[in-house]
Design a protein around this motif. Structure first.
Motif, PDB file in Angstrom:
ATOM      1  N   LEU A   1       0.806  -1.218   0.000  1.00  0.00           N
ATOM      2  CA  LEU A   1       0.000   0.000   0.000  1.00  0.00           C
ATOM      3  C   LEU A   1       0.840   1.270   0.000  1.00  0.00           C
ATOM      4  O   LEU A   1       1.888   1.338   0.648  1.00  0.00           O
ATOM      5  CB  LEU A   1      -0.911   0.053   1.232  1.00  0.00           C
ATOM      6  N   SER A   2       0.339   2.272  -0.709  1.00  0.00           N
ATOM      7  CA  SER A   2       0.881   3.633  -0.616  1.00  0.00           C
ATOM      8  C   SER A   2       0.236   4.319   0.578  1.00  0.00           C
ATOM      9  O   SER A   2      -0.684   3.780   1.187  1.00  0.00           O
ATOM     10  CB  SER A   2       0.472   4.439  -1.847  1.00  0.00           C
ATOM     11  N   ALA A   3       0.669   5.531   0.818  1.00  0.00           N
ATOM     12  CA  ALA A   3       0.002   6.374   1.816  1.00  0.00           C
ATOM     13  C   ALA A   3      -1.321   6.855   1.225  1.00  0.00           C
ATOM     14  O   ALA A   3      -1.482   6.879   0.008  1.00  0.00           O
ATOM     15  CB  ALA A   3       0.886   7.564   2.125  1.00  0.00           C
ATOM     16  N   LEU A   4      -2.279   7.254   2.068  1.00  0.00           N
ATOM     17  CA  LEU A   4      -3.519   7.837   1.564  1.00  0.00           C
ATOM     18  C   LEU A   4      -3.159   9.026   0.685  1.00  0.00           C
ATOM     19  O   LEU A   4      -2.223   9.764   0.989  1.00  0.00           O
ATOM     20  CB  LEU A   4      -4.412   8.360   2.699  1.00  0.00           C
TER      21      LEU A   4
ATOM     22  N   THR B   1      -1.269  12.499   1.596  1.00  0.00           N
ATOM     23  CA  THR B   1      -0.510  12.436   2.852  1.00  0.00           C
ATOM     24  C   THR B   1       0.978  12.724   2.655  1.00  0.00           C
ATOM     25  O   THR B   1       1.568  13.503   3.410  1.00  0.00           O
ATOM     26  CB  THR B   1      -0.704  11.060   3.526  1.00  0.00           C
ATOM     27  N   THR B   2       1.577  12.095   1.634  1.00  0.00           N
ATOM     28  CA  THR B   2       3.016  12.319   1.462  1.00  0.00           C
ATOM     29  C   THR B   2       3.293  13.795   1.187  1.00  0.00           C
ATOM     30  O   THR B   2       4.242  14.375   1.732  1.00  0.00           O
ATOM     31  CB  THR B   2       3.593  11.405   0.356  1.00  0.00           C
ATOM     32  N   ASN B   3       2.435  14.418   0.376  1.00  0.00           N
ATOM     33  CA  ASN B   3       2.600  15.862   0.139  1.00  0.00           C
ATOM     34  C   ASN B   3       2.483  16.642   1.442  1.00  0.00           C
ATOM     35  O   ASN B   3       3.261  17.569   1.695  1.00  0.00           O
ATOM     36  CB  ASN B   3       1.542  16.372  -0.844  1.00  0.00           C
TER      37      ASN B   3
ATOM     38  N   GLY C   1       3.284   8.134   6.407  1.00  0.00           N
ATOM     39  CA  GLY C   1       2.116   7.918   5.546  1.00  0.00           C
ATOM     40  C   GLY C   1       1.835   6.440   5.294  1.00  0.00           C
ATOM     41  O   GLY C   1       0.715   5.954   5.494  1.00  0.00           O
ATOM     42  N   GLU C   2       2.862   5.717   4.855  1.00  0.00           N
ATOM     43  CA  GLU C   2       2.669   4.297   4.547  1.00  0.00           C
ATOM     44  C   GLU C   2       2.475   3.490   5.831  1.00  0.00           C
ATOM     45  O   GLU C   2       1.745   2.494   5.842  1.00  0.00           O
ATOM     46  CB  GLU C   2       3.865   3.762   3.739  1.00  0.00           C
ATOM     47  N   LEU C   3       3.122   3.912   6.906  1.00  0.00           N
ATOM     48  CA  LEU C   3       2.937   3.189   8.180  1.00  0.00           C
ATOM     49  C   LEU C   3       1.478   3.304   8.620  1.00  0.00           C
ATOM     50  O   LEU C   3       0.847   2.324   9.021  1.00  0.00           O
ATOM     51  CB  LEU C   3       3.882   3.752   9.259  1.00  0.00           C
TER      52      LEU C   3
ATOM     53  N   GLY D   1       4.537   0.206   0.849  1.00  0.00           N
ATOM     54  CA  GLY D   1       5.367   0.571  -0.281  1.00  0.00           C
ATOM     55  C   GLY D   1       6.268   1.733   0.134  1.00  0.00           C
ATOM     56  O   GLY D   1       6.187   2.215   1.267  1.00  0.00           O
ATOM     57  N   TYR D   2       7.170   2.131  -0.754  1.00  0.00           N
ATOM     58  CA  TYR D   2       7.933   3.384  -0.624  1.00  0.00           C
ATOM     59  C   TYR D   2       9.044   3.370   0.429  1.00  0.00           C
ATOM     60  O   TYR D   2      10.151   3.809   0.161  1.00  0.00           O
ATOM     61  CB  TYR D   2       6.937   4.518  -0.356  1.00  0.00           C
ATOM     62  N   ILE D   3       8.759   2.850   1.640  1.00  0.00           N
ATOM     63  CA  ILE D   3       9.756   3.023   2.693  1.00  0.00           C
ATOM     64  C   ILE D   3      10.786   1.889   2.711  1.00  0.00           C
ATOM     65  O   ILE D   3      10.520   0.769   2.296  1.00  0.00           O
ATOM     66  CB  ILE D   3       9.126   3.192   4.099  1.00  0.00           C
TER      67      ILE D   3
ATOM     68  N   LYS E   1      12.061   7.147  -3.062  1.00  0.00           N
ATOM     69  CA  LYS E   1      11.728   8.375  -3.815  1.00  0.00           C
ATOM     70  C   LYS E   1      10.236   8.411  -4.180  1.00  0.00           C
ATOM     71  O   LYS E   1       9.553   7.411  -4.143  1.00  0.00           O
ATOM     72  CB  LYS E   1      12.574   8.514  -5.090  1.00  0.00           C
ATOM     73  N   ARG E   2       9.799   9.621  -4.567  1.00  0.00           N
ATOM     74  CA  ARG E   2       8.374   9.835  -4.843  1.00  0.00           C
ATOM     75  C   ARG E   2       7.823   8.800  -5.829  1.00  0.00           C
ATOM     76  O   ARG E   2       8.477   8.474  -6.819  1.00  0.00           O
ATOM     77  CB  ARG E   2       8.132  11.239  -5.410  1.00  0.00           C
ATOM     78  N   GLY E   3       6.635   8.329  -5.521  1.00  0.00           N
ATOM     79  CA  GLY E   3       6.014   7.326  -6.389  1.00  0.00           C
ATOM     80  C   GLY E   3       6.635   5.948  -6.238  1.00  0.00           C
ATOM     81  O   GLY E   3       6.365   5.033  -7.006  1.00  0.00           O
ATOM     82  N   GLY E   4       7.474   5.783  -5.221  1.00  0.00           N
ATOM     83  CA  GLY E   4       8.286   4.570  -5.074  1.00  0.00           C
ATOM     84  C   GLY E   4       7.541   3.308  -4.674  1.00  0.00           C
ATOM     85  O   GLY E   4       8.136   2.224  -4.670  1.00  0.00           O
ATOM     86  N   SER E   5       6.261   3.419  -4.377  1.00  0.00           N
ATOM     87  CA  SER E   5       5.528   2.199  -3.999  1.00  0.00           C
ATOM     88  C   SER E   5       5.466   1.186  -5.141  1.00  0.00           C
ATOM     89  O   SER E   5       5.456  -0.017  -4.900  1.00  0.00           O
ATOM     90  CB  SER E   5       4.109   2.538  -3.568  1.00  0.00           C
ATOM     91  N   ASP E   6       5.401   1.668  -6.362  1.00  0.00           N
ATOM     92  CA  ASP E   6       5.431   0.754  -7.513  1.00  0.00           C
ATOM     93  C   ASP E   6       6.742  -0.026  -7.512  1.00  0.00           C
ATOM     94  O   ASP E   6       6.772  -1.221  -7.796  1.00  0.00           O
ATOM     95  CB  ASP E   6       5.402   1.533  -8.844  1.00  0.00           C
TER      96      ASP E   6
END
Ligand code: ASP
Ligand code: MG
Length: 439
Positions: free
Chosen positions: A35-38, A41-43, A119-121, A181-183, A195-200
């Motif tokens: 999952l990404s952050a809602l 949220t990251t912004n 965010g992702e947590l 994702g992301y972290i 980095k941004r969009g890193g959940s993919d």
């Protein structure tokens, strides 16, 4: 086992999150849900971090409070039992207390990464509370326990594989694993990110690490489209792309997929499917080893490009000239996107001008240097495109009234790139849509 990744908009509203729960229970295959952050949220976390970096604690405090309120409302709508809501309040208390504590300590880059990780947590913990409330058996795996990057920020797939397999092994009886994702954790053991969009990218690394049957990337559009819907009236989803084609498209502008997320899937040959949570039965786009069909599949544009031309009579009949030019870019860790040469000049493009002044200064020792900023790369992507009947003809016809600065083909046979001034981008994409796709 498969991987299912859901982006920010797919978990951004309580109702959407509930739909994600339906999607992950639709079949019996075991899965890792990333999952990404809602959305937003990251912004918001970046703004909080920026306020802190600027020493503006009041602004940071207000931003934290607004974000907390957003989450308080979110859990009220997501969960229905008092027990689950009480647990969610504890989760929010833990993470927002952390954010409040950082108001008192001095800002650092490591702290910034900790802030961005919230965010992702939060999204994964809240999602798991919802699954628990719905009696959906699952386990939450902490990405910080297995997702590692080295001192060059490169993910270490070998380590990820070992650590993740151990965690899965310990939960052999489970069929649904949820993770962030992301972290990631960096070489110093600190919290970091991809980095941004890193959940993919996380999803693709995980899919590679567990040798998944498929890596599903769920977003809010029905796959990768043949052109930029913000610029042209009509676009259509692409049914199938090879990894190479997808990499070109993702890199050259298609926003739907993080460009780095292609290589792990490609290297470990895991097919990627881009799917739409709003229309789960739509086919979406399959990215696999085979291209599926020949011909042009899509055009994409990437802005913010700088073109540099180095002209030198010393280049004539000389060898070693290009090496010297490339060494300058290497020294400043700036990657070159497009390159074209003639006998006396070479043109290259870069999308990162942090070290532009230094690079130009060194290049000037080789000859005359000309720079054009604010350029756009328009990339025509497909399979065996140049061999396909009339493509070249149609392509040049579509851009006949546009001042093309560079043309590049032959690096691979699935990409033709044109460099044009940014102000002509819309005209170029619209004309290509008409002539190449008849749309
Ligand atoms: N939440 C992160 C971002 O907004 C990562 C992601 O969503 O892919 O960039
Ligand atoms: Mg994304």
């Amino acid at each position: 086992m498969k991987v299912m990744k859901f982006g920010g908009t797919s978990v951004g509203k309580p109702q959407r999150m509930k739909e994600v729960a339906k999607l992950i229970t639709a079949d019996a295959e075991s899965k890792i849900v990333v999952l990404s952050a809602l959305s937003g949220t990251t912004n918001a976390l970046i703004e909080i971090s920026n306020s802190l970096a600027a020493g503006d604690r009041n602004a940071a405090k207000q931003q934290i409070d607004a974000l907390e309120q957003h989450y308080q409302n979110f859990v009220q709508e997501l969960l229905s039992t008092d027990a689950a809501i009480a647990k969610a309040k504890l989760v929010l208390a833990e993470h927002f207390e952390f954010l409040t504590i950082i108001l008192k300590i001095s800002f650092s880059e490591a702290l910034n990464k900790d802030i961005l990780a919230q965010g992702e947590l939060l999204s994964t913990k809240l999602f798991c509370l919802y699954l628990e409330e719905q009696n959906i058996d699952h386990v939450l795996l902490a990405a910080l326990d297995f997702m590692t990057i080295d001192s060059y920020d490169e993910p270490q797939i070998g380590t990820i594989k070992v650590k993740l397999s151990q965690l899965i092994q310990r939960n052999k009886d489970k069929a649904i694993f949820v993770t962030q994702g992301y972290i990631s954790r960096n070489a110093k053991g600190e919290v970091d990110n991809l980095k941004r969009g890193g959940s993919d990218y996380s999803a693709s690394l995980i899919a590679a690490a567990v040798n998944a049957s498929v890596c599903e990337i769920w977003t809010d559009i029905d796959g990768m489209h043949n052109n930029d819907p913000r610029v042209v009236d009509k676009t259509v989803p692409i049914e199938q792309l090879s990894f190479e084609e997808a990499a070109e498209l993702a890199y050259f502008g298609a926003k739907i997929l993080h460009p780095a997320s292609i290589w792990p899937a490609q290297f470990y040959n895991v097919p990627v499917r881009l799917l739409n949570t709003m229309q789960p039965t739509a086919k979406g786009t399959l990215i696999a080893e085979e291209a599926g069909s020949v011909g042009v599949k899509a055009v994409a544009a990437k802005d913010g490009i700088t073109a540099i031309k180095i002209k030198s009579s010393r280049m004539l009949l000389a060898y070693g000239f290009l090496r010297k030019v490339f060494e300058v870019f290497e020294k400043y860790r700036t990657s070159i996107d497009m390159i074209t040469t003639s006998e006396v000049a070479v043109s290259v493009t870069v999308d990162n001008d942090i070290y532009l002044a230094e690079i130009l200064k060194e290049l000037e020792t080789f000859g005359t240097v000309e720079v054009d900023t604010n350029q756009t790369i328009v990339s025509i992507v497909g399979n065996e495109i140049a061999e396909t009947k009339d493509v070249m003809l149609k392509l040049f016809e579509s851009v006949s009234s546009i001042p093309v600065r560079m043309v590049s083909y032959g690096g691979s046979n699935h990409n033709i790139s044109l460099l044009i001034p940014r102000s002509y981008k819309e005209a170029a994409l619209q004309s290509l849509n008409k002539v190449l796709f008849g749309l």
